[in-house]
Design an enzyme around this catalytic site. Structure first.
Site, PDB file in Angstrom:
ATOM      1  N   GLY A  46       0.837  -1.185   0.000  1.00 33.51           N
ATOM      2  CA  GLY A  46       0.000   0.000   0.000  1.00 33.51           C
ATOM      3  C   GLY A  46       0.869   1.232   0.000  1.00 33.51           C
ATOM      4  O   GLY A  46       2.063   1.160   0.330  1.00 33.51           O
ATOM      5  N   GLN A  51       2.970   9.747   1.927  1.00 28.19           N
ATOM      6  CA  GLN A  51       4.274   9.111   1.819  1.00 28.19           C
ATOM      7  C   GLN A  51       5.064   9.585   0.606  1.00 28.19           C
ATOM      8  O   GLN A  51       6.256   9.300   0.492  1.00 28.19           O
ATOM      9  CB  GLN A  51       4.110   7.584   1.755  1.00 28.19           C
ATOM     10  CG  GLN A  51       3.543   7.002   3.042  1.00 28.19           C
ATOM     11  CD  GLN A  51       3.409   5.495   2.943  1.00 28.19           C
ATOM     12  OE1 GLN A  51       2.406   4.984   2.455  1.00 28.19           O
ATOM     13  NE2 GLN A  51       4.434   4.783   3.392  1.00 28.19           N
ATOM     14  N   CYS A  88       6.476  -0.583   6.856  1.00 30.12           N
ATOM     15  CA  CYS A  88       6.016   0.642   6.195  1.00 30.12           C
ATOM     16  C   CYS A  88       7.117   1.136   5.268  1.00 30.12           C
ATOM     17  O   CYS A  88       8.281   1.178   5.656  1.00 30.12           O
ATOM     18  CB  CYS A  88       5.699   1.691   7.253  1.00 30.12           C
ATOM     19  SG  CYS A  88       5.126   3.259   6.571  1.00 30.12           S
ATOM     20  N   LEU A  89       6.742   1.508   4.052  1.00 26.23           N
ATOM     21  CA  LEU A  89       7.746   2.008   3.097  1.00 26.23           C
ATOM     22  C   LEU A  89       8.426   3.273   3.612  1.00 26.23           C
ATOM     23  O   LEU A  89       9.522   3.601   3.170  1.00 26.23           O
ATOM     24  CB  LEU A  89       7.095   2.288   1.736  1.00 26.23           C
ATOM     25  CG  LEU A  89       6.585   1.058   0.973  1.00 26.23           C
ATOM     26  CD1 LEU A  89       5.899   1.494  -0.320  1.00 26.23           C
ATOM     27  CD2 LEU A  89       7.719   0.085   0.679  1.00 26.23           C
ATOM     28  N   HIS A 130      -3.918   0.554   7.765  1.00 28.85           N
ATOM     29  CA  HIS A 130      -2.588   1.176   7.807  1.00 28.85           C
ATOM     30  C   HIS A 130      -2.551   2.419   6.904  1.00 28.85           C
ATOM     31  O   HIS A 130      -2.047   3.476   7.311  1.00 28.85           O
ATOM     32  CB  HIS A 130      -1.559   0.123   7.361  1.00 28.85           C
ATOM     33  CG  HIS A 130      -0.139   0.599   7.309  1.00 28.85           C
ATOM     34  ND1 HIS A 130       0.850   0.066   8.107  1.00 28.85           N
ATOM     35  CD2 HIS A 130       0.470   1.533   6.527  1.00 28.85           C
ATOM     36  CE1 HIS A 130       2.005   0.672   7.829  1.00 28.85           C
ATOM     37  NE2 HIS A 130       1.801   1.559   6.870  1.00 28.85           N
ATOM     38  N   GLU A 131      -3.114   2.296   5.690  1.00 30.64           N
ATOM     39  CA  GLU A 131      -3.066   3.426   4.747  1.00 30.64           C
ATOM     40  C   GLU A 131      -3.956   4.575   5.195  1.00 30.64           C
ATOM     41  O   GLU A 131      -3.583   5.748   5.065  1.00 30.64           O
ATOM     42  CB  GLU A 131      -3.458   2.969   3.335  1.00 30.64           C
ATOM     43  CG  GLU A 131      -2.535   1.923   2.720  1.00 30.64           C
ATOM     44  CD  GLU A 131      -1.061   2.240   2.878  1.00 30.64           C
ATOM     45  OE1 GLU A 131      -0.678   3.426   2.788  1.00 30.64           O
ATOM     46  OE2 GLU A 131      -0.286   1.305   3.117  1.00 30.64           O
ATOM     47  N   HIS A 134      -2.290   6.629   7.677  1.00 33.84           N
ATOM     48  CA  HIS A 134      -1.350   7.583   7.065  1.00 33.84           C
ATOM     49  C   HIS A 134      -2.041   8.904   6.729  1.00 33.84           C
ATOM     50  O   HIS A 134      -1.482   9.980   6.946  1.00 33.84           O
ATOM     51  CB  HIS A 134      -0.771   7.009   5.769  1.00 33.84           C
ATOM     52  CG  HIS A 134       0.472   6.193   5.962  1.00 33.84           C
ATOM     53  ND1 HIS A 134       1.618   6.700   6.531  1.00 33.84           N
ATOM     54  CD2 HIS A 134       0.767   4.912   5.620  1.00 33.84           C
ATOM     55  CE1 HIS A 134       2.555   5.758   6.549  1.00 33.84           C
ATOM     56  NE2 HIS A 134       2.065   4.661   6.000  1.00 33.84           N
TER      57      HIS A 134
HETATM   58 ZN    ZN Z   1       3.034   2.873   5.818  1.00 30.89          ZN
END
Ligand code: ZN
Length: 176
Positions: A46, A51, A88-89, A130-131, A134
């Site tokens: 995701g 991000q 997480c990226l 999770h997204e 963000h």
């Molecule tokens: Zn993340």
């Protein structure tokens, strides 16, 4: 399409409350395409707009065979509770167990402004939660105990000493 730069832990935009999308136009659709390409290149499940430095309520997901863009997403129903590992990226190479709702119903708009609703469980439900976090400026580490969060952040900072808050992705090798 274009690869977007990833914002890493410490970048202020990750802590911003994102703004609702009001115009469904070519610029939005291009942005969604770029989010997909960036997520795929970074091998994420995701990716939220924050991000890549854009505080708008847009995110893409590719988890358990569910691949979609969500614009202005809202979770309408949460059921059950399950622990599972997340990364997480924006916090590369770090992982921790997080408790999330086991099943959710998410409502959102697609790239053309059409509303949709989806019931999800397991990993896909986890990815959506999770997204959406963000988009509200929340990171998965915020769900950890203060002790665990402190240890994870300290290790991340030690491993990434001297690195900035922006990660420039390289295009994936052709055919790879
Ligand atoms: Zn993340």
């Amino acid at each position: 399409m274009a690869l977007l730069n990833l914002h890493l832990l410490g970048s202020p935009v990750l802590r911003q409350q994102s703004a609702e999308v009001t115009a469904f136009n070519d610029e939005l659709r291009q942005f969604i395409d770029d989010l997909f390409e960036t997520m795929d290149t970074a091998r994420g499940a995701g990716l939220a707009a924050n991000q890549v430095g854009v505080a708008r309520r847009v995110a893409v997901v590719d988890a358990d065979g569910h691949r979609f863009a969500m614009v202005n997403p809202v979770i309408r129903l949460r059921e059950g509770s399950v622990r599972g590992e997340e990364g997480c990226l924006s916090i590369p190479e770090m992982y921790a167990d997080v408790t999330r709702a086991e099943r959710i119903v998410v409502e959102a708009y697609d790239r053309d402004g059409q509303p949709w609703s989806l019931e999800l469980s397991g990993y896909a439900a986890r990815a959506v939660q999770h997204e959406i976090d963000h988009l509200d400026g929340v990171l998965y580490i915020d769900h950890l105990s203060p002790l665990k969060r402190g240890l994870l952040v300290a290790r991340y900072r030690k491993d990434n000493r001297g690195e900035g808050h922006i990660k420039v992705l390289k295009p994936a090798a052709a055919g790879g």
